[in-house]
Design an enzyme around this catalytic site. Sequence first.
Site, mmCIF file in Angstrom:
data_model
loop_
_atom_site.group_PDB
_atom_site.id
_atom_site.type_symbol
_atom_site.label_atom_id
_atom_site.label_comp_id
_atom_site.label_asym_id
_atom_site.label_seq_id
_atom_site.Cartn_x
_atom_site.Cartn_y
_atom_site.Cartn_z
ATOM 1 N N ASP A 9 0.676 -1.394 0.100
ATOM 2 C CA ASP A 9 0.154 0.008 -0.166
ATOM 3 C C ASP A 9 0.781 1.908 0.204
ATOM 4 O OD1 ASP A 9 -2.505 1.900 1.078
ATOM 5 O OD2 ASP A 9 -1.805 2.162 2.536
ATOM 6 N N LEU A 10 0.529 2.289 -0.317
ATOM 7 C CA LEU A 10 1.378 3.247 -0.698
ATOM 8 C C LEU A 10 1.192 4.057 1.040
ATOM 9 C CD1 LEU A 10 3.743 5.623 -2.350
ATOM 10 C CD2 LEU A 10 0.969 6.900 -3.105
ATOM 11 N N ASP A 11 -0.125 5.509 0.934
ATOM 12 C CA ASP A 11 0.150 5.868 2.266
ATOM 13 C C ASP A 11 -0.468 4.868 3.236
ATOM 14 O OD1 ASP A 11 -0.752 8.238 0.717
ATOM 15 O OD2 ASP A 11 -2.983 8.071 0.819
ATOM 16 N N THR A 17 1.744 9.742 3.774
ATOM 17 C CA THR A 17 0.615 10.906 3.484
ATOM 18 C C THR A 17 -0.824 10.678 4.076
ATOM 19 O OG1 THR A 17 0.900 9.236 1.738
ATOM 20 C CG2 THR A 17 1.981 11.020 1.339
ATOM 21 N N LYS A 45 -8.400 6.080 6.254
ATOM 22 C CA LYS A 45 -7.617 5.521 5.045
ATOM 23 C C LYS A 45 -7.660 4.202 4.071
ATOM 24 C CE LYS A 45 -4.882 6.624 9.159
ATOM 25 N NZ LYS A 45 -3.559 6.677 10.183
ATOM 26 N N SER A 114 -2.687 0.801 -4.219
ATOM 27 C CA SER A 114 -2.832 2.063 -3.759
ATOM 28 C C SER A 114 -4.246 2.537 -4.100
ATOM 29 C CB SER A 114 -2.034 3.183 -3.548
ATOM 30 O OG SER A 114 -2.054 4.415 -3.237
ATOM 31 N N ALA A 115 -5.505 2.745 -2.926
ATOM 32 C CA ALA A 115 -6.339 3.463 -3.772
ATOM 33 C C ALA A 115 -6.291 5.186 -4.460
ATOM 34 C CB ALA A 115 -7.099 3.565 -2.227
ATOM 35 N N LYS A 145 -11.217 -0.392 -2.045
ATOM 36 C CA LYS A 145 -10.750 -1.055 -0.385
ATOM 37 C C LYS A 145 -12.144 -0.942 0.203
ATOM 38 C CE LYS A 145 -5.906 -0.159 -1.105
ATOM 39 N NZ LYS A 145 -4.981 0.201 -0.827
ATOM 40 N N GLU A 169 -0.286 -3.162 4.198
ATOM 41 C CA GLU A 169 -1.648 -2.295 4.890
ATOM 42 C C GLU A 169 -1.435 -1.573 6.010
ATOM 43 O OE1 GLU A 169 -3.576 -0.508 3.893
ATOM 44 O OE2 GLU A 169 -4.230 -1.042 1.876
ATOM 45 N N ASP A 170 -1.905 -0.831 6.000
ATOM 46 C CA ASP A 170 -1.421 0.422 7.274
ATOM 47 C C ASP A 170 -3.467 0.426 8.032
ATOM 48 O OD1 ASP A 170 -1.987 2.106 5.350
ATOM 49 O OD2 ASP A 170 -2.107 3.633 6.543
#
Length: 218
Positions: A9-11, A17, A45, A114-115, A145, A169-170
């Site tokens: 995942d990114l953020d 971010t 998130k 990522s979303a 997601k 994933e966060d």
Amino acid sequence: MNKKGFIFDLDGVIVDTAKYHYLAWKELANSLGIDFSEKENEQLKGVSRVRSLEKILSWGNKTLPQDEFTRLMASKNEEYLSYINKMDESELLPDVKKTLIFLKMANQGIALGSASKNARYIIEKVNVKDMFDAVVDGTDVSKAKPDPEVFLIAAKLISRAPEDCIVFEDSVAGVQAANRANMISIGIGSSEVLSEADYIFNDFTEISEEFINTLINN
Ligand code: B16
Ligand code: MG
């Protein structure tokens, strides 16, 4: 050697971010007379831009005409981008780069899931674009997601079966998406929030090379 797929995942996983999303959404919400806390922010998130604004409006019992809704989403993104434009490699979260390099050296598949519609821009800004064999972001999916679509597309692009993929994933929604995709879910963050994950770590400094080797070989 086994070849697994590692989907990031990114953020909140590669870069923090999430704090910029929070600032930008909070400013917009406040301008509408709505306030929300960091606890409520957890629900934003991993969730798409449209869904985020819908949630914020529901917290304030507000509805908006479609054109105003679209205008506010654009205005939030502009504010968000003002933070993103200033990002550089120093904003990579601790040991993320080290983990990416380790996986590359171990010849594993690496993908981004990522979303965010800004994901491609962000990985360029923080200089990790070249580490990914495939990138799937908010512009590539039709279902957000916790739907597993984003991770299933990523697995396909790196030619791995879902059960051979591991997701970092966060967000609650993202962990649920990974679980629904039949992948191993690794929560990055608090164990209270991410209790549905198969494994949970505070950050990548807690993830040892031994652990990654176990994931690769199991
Ligand atoms: P954008 P991730 C998600 O990214 C964020 O967690 C979420 O807070 C945000 O609303 C979503 O991207 C959409 O972002 O407005 O940039 O398209 O965690 O899936 O990498
Ligand atoms: Mg995230």
